[in-house]
Write a protein that holds these residues in place. Structure first.
Motif, mmCIF file in Angstrom:
data_model
loop_
_atom_site.group_PDB
_atom_site.id
_atom_site.type_symbol
_atom_site.label_atom_id
_atom_site.label_comp_id
_atom_site.label_asym_id
_atom_site.label_seq_id
_atom_site.Cartn_x
_atom_site.Cartn_y
_atom_site.Cartn_z
ATOM 1 N N GLN A 78 0.848 -1.326 -0.108
ATOM 2 C CA GLN A 78 -0.031 0.131 -0.008
ATOM 3 C C GLN A 78 0.846 1.173 -0.026
ATOM 4 N N HIS A 148 -5.314 6.250 -1.323
ATOM 5 C CA HIS A 148 -4.855 4.776 -1.073
ATOM 6 C C HIS A 148 -4.602 3.910 -2.585
ATOM 7 N N GLU A 244 -12.330 2.770 1.195
ATOM 8 C CA GLU A 244 -11.213 2.134 1.701
ATOM 9 C C GLU A 244 -11.516 0.698 1.908
#
Length: 258
Positions: A78, A148, A244
């Motif tokens: 990530q 993200h 997310e």
């Protein structure tokens, strides 16, 4: 008398339930440092680049294009893409200005960071495994806009693959993961032509005045198109619009891709 007391009891119970729901919906606490990312950018990454020519702990400080990238501590691959300047999040009016960098397009470009990160482990990372996500004003912990870049959940990948033949450039509502999302397709060049934030504000009737209520996500489709996914916060459903939630930072999807 008894009926009046019972009504008051029910009203009190309803008020208590509502207060609990609201407190869990707006769940950030004053003890949490919501400026940690901004402090990292402004006090560490940018000064380190100026002093030493290396933006540690960030991967990149791109002053020409107005963004920084950072490997997140959570997740095997990530990364976060963030504005170089102070910009709180989805509710920031600057996101609807044409002169503001196209952060979603930049983040999709920077997915190569995830690919490169796994190269040393000899793990193949196809585009189908990757995604972007930004949480709403109510579903985030940091007051610095951050997108993200991470793996897509395997079950969401399967849902999108099944939906692909029916998706178009018109917004449609479909369940993804635990919540309903608004979905529309994009040609890859369209992502660069118009900011995803501007597109959301222009195309959904109530979005322009309530941008902070929305989360956004992006992934690719088997037909070569992209899919833009929007979710609106709804406290009655305990939905904070955390896009997310469509991601899996443990990247289980890579096991099926390898």
């Amino acid at each position: 008398m008894f009926s009046t007391l019972r009504k008051r009891w029910w009203l009190s119970a309803l008020l208590l339930i509502t207060l609990v729901a609201v407190s869990s919906y707006v769940w950030r606490t004053s003890s949490h440092n919501s400026d940690a990312l901004w402090q990292l950018i402004s006090q560490r990454c940018v000064p380190a680049l100026a002093s030493h020519g290396v933006p540690t702990p960030c991967q990149e400080v791109n002053q020409a294009r107005g963004y920084v990238t950072l490997k997140d501590r959570n997740g095997i691959l990530q990364y976060l893409l963030m504005p170089l300047n102070k910009l709180a999040g989805m509710e920031s009016p600057e996101l609807l200005h044409a002169a503001t960098p196209n952060f979603f397009a930049l983040a999709w470009e920077q997915r190569q960071l995830a690919v490169d990160h796994m190269t040393s482990a000899q793990t193949h990372v196809p585009d189908s495994a990757l995604s972007l996500a930004i949480n709403s004003q109510y579903g985030r912990t940091q007051n610095q806009l951050h997108i993200h870049i991470s793996c897509l959940r395997q079950d969401v990948r399967q849902q999108l693959d099944a939906l692909t033949p029916s998706l178009t450039s018109r917004w449609q509502t479909h369940p993804l993961g635990p919540n309903d999302y608004l979905l529309r397709t994009l040609q890859p060049q369209e992502l660069h032509q118009t900011s995803a934030f501007i597109r959301l504000a222009q195309e959904l009737p109530d979005a322009a005045g309530h941008m902070g209520h929305y989360g956004l996500a992006l992934a690719n489709l088997p037909n070569g198109q992209l899919v833009l996914m929007a979710i609106r916060a709804n406290w009655r459903q305990a939905n904070k619009a955390s896009a997310e939630e469509l991601q899996d930072h443990s990247c289980q999807i890579l096991q099926s891709a390898s």
